[in-house]
Design an enzyme around this catalytic site. Sequence first.
Site, PDB file in Angstrom:
ATOM      1  N   LYS A  61      13.321 111.919 -10.974  1.00 47.20           N
ATOM      2  CA  LYS A  61      13.099 111.085 -10.721  1.00 47.20           C
ATOM      3  C   LYS A  61      11.000 111.053 -10.348  1.00 47.20           C
ATOM      4  CE  LYS A  61      13.716 108.046  -6.037  1.00 47.20           C
ATOM      5  NZ  LYS A  61      13.562 107.937  -5.047  1.00 47.20           N
ATOM      6  N   SER A 136      16.520 103.537  -4.490  1.00 46.54           N
ATOM      7  CA  SER A 136      15.292 103.390  -5.086  1.00 46.54           C
ATOM      8  C   SER A 136      15.037 104.359  -6.222  1.00 46.54           C
ATOM      9  CB  SER A 136      14.416 104.031  -4.304  1.00 46.54           C
ATOM     10  OG  SER A 136      14.672 105.198  -3.705  1.00 46.54           O
ATOM     11  N   SER A 160      18.943 106.612  -1.306  1.00 42.71           N
ATOM     12  CA  SER A 160      18.539 106.715  -2.424  1.00 42.71           C
ATOM     13  C   SER A 160      19.172 107.397  -3.339  1.00 42.71           C
ATOM     14  CB  SER A 160      17.183 106.536  -2.895  1.00 42.71           C
ATOM     15  OG  SER A 160      16.140 105.966  -1.979  1.00 42.71           O
TER      16      SER A 160
HETATM   17  N1  GLN Z   1      16.323 102.003   1.111  1.00 40.04           N
HETATM   18  C1  GLN Z   1      15.870 102.615   1.587  1.00 40.04           C
HETATM   19  C2  GLN Z   1      14.461 102.570   1.503  1.00 40.04           C
HETATM   20  O1  GLN Z   1      13.750 101.717   0.946  1.00 40.04           O
HETATM   21  C3  GLN Z   1      15.764 104.068   0.847  1.00 40.04           C
HETATM   22  C4  GLN Z   1      15.009 104.481   0.316  1.00 40.04           C
HETATM   23  C5  GLN Z   1      15.149 105.842  -0.071  1.00 40.04           C
HETATM   24  O2  GLN Z   1      16.360 106.871   0.418  1.00 40.04           O
HETATM   25  N2  GLN Z   1      14.090 106.807  -0.712  1.00 40.04           N
HETATM   26  O3  GLN Z   1      13.591 102.724   2.479  1.00 40.04           O
END
Ligand code: GLN
Length: 467
Positions: A61, A136, A160
């Site tokens: 990532k 994400s 994420s």
């Molecule tokens: N979807 C969550 C957010 O937008 C989690 C993001 C993540 O785990 N990096 O913060």
Amino acid sequence: MKDLKAEARAVGERLGAADTRGLNATLYWSQEMLDAEADRVAALEAAGAPLPLAGMPIALKDNIVTTDAPTTCASRILAGYRSPYDATVVRRLREAGAVIAAKANLDEFAMGSSTEHSAFGRVQHPTHPDRVPGGSSGGSAALVAAGVVPAALGSETGGSVRQPASFCGVVGVKPTYGRVSRYGLVAFGSSLDCVSVIGRTVNDAARVLAAISGPDDQDATTVAVEPLTIDATPGSLRGLRIGLPTEYFPADLDAGVRAGVDRAADALRALGAELVPVTLPHTKYAVPTYYVLAPAEAASNLARYDGVRYGVRRIGEAGDLAALYRATRGEGFGPEVRRRILVGTYVLSAGYYDAYYNKAQQVRNMIAADFSRVFAPGGVDFMLTPTTPTTAFRAGERTGDPVSMYLADIFVSAVSLAGLPAMSVPVGLSEGLPVGAQLIAPAFGESRMMAVASAVEAALDAAGEVR
Ligand code: GLN
């Protein structure tokens, strides 16, 4: 010895084909980098080093730093940035013989649940181009699901890796907070951030997690615990107690998702596990608590992007320092990141701090106490839940409504607030779209959790039917 050069070319061909079909899952890769990686692994092999991941291509990532590629966090504000050091996880992957294959697309600074918030365009779902891969870590999940690489690193602040793994039909493991070093993972919410792993199979994910785990002098939150064992053959599950938390099975749960989790439950029961109802009464506060604490931490972590130290710099009309900050941050950050910084700054400001930030900290403790109670002696060994309330949604469906986007994380946020390990395992399809089941374990219970997951994996066929 494998022909590592030929493999590097094959990986390059798959990456090229994924780009051509418009998956948009990578932000950087090059054949030169792949070839150099192949040479490096061949030299290690020739020197007789033990290489548990020999030649395994792994995507990162793009919020994990490497010296040999740019790191963008899918943000314009980091344009032109290149790290002067490798993240600890990258160093460990390299030492284990892995080939760093590509930097994967993500929601800007890992803020999002669909990878639509990338400054470099959305990632397509690997089998349904009009849908999202989740987020994400959507680029990492899509690359694994599309068969480009067998494994990838993602990051979790609040789901994420588990959520995109579930949407894409691959395995996603979030370790216990403190199991894996975050040195070189760009900070989002430091009390929550975990480097996490996506794999085609439980075994691939387990091997990668074992290679990157362990204490690190560069990250004081890492702890020395028993190393992971990756024996993925649990045999009988007799005597194992698995909790089904009632709050994770609401009446309006998507029928296809419910059916998938039921199949996993049937498979576990057939192997001798006992499934028992449990309750986690503070579950309904997890998403609101997360969306106070994560933005608060993000607002302070992202203060470093000031136009002076990293990436782009805009001078601004007045030409003074405040104008430089305003112009750089105003142009460099996308709308979701700006929203998080505004919310975070608000909940931390004088007069609101007690009402929001402190209150959320108290509720976080109550959520963690729910888990401690069900995992206490006499309780259950693991829990089984859906990973997501629905299968992959359509692109564009939720971008105009942040709350509906945030609710995609309703079954994954509580675990993050409690710092526990959890993973998503594919349990078949619903109307052609992958469904994931989530296993949740007590702190540092990853080895047994992954063994139970591989029992589920072995018991179900690709369609999710019990074999
Ligand atoms: N979807 C969550 C957010 O937008 C989690 C993001 C993540 O785990 N990096 O913060």
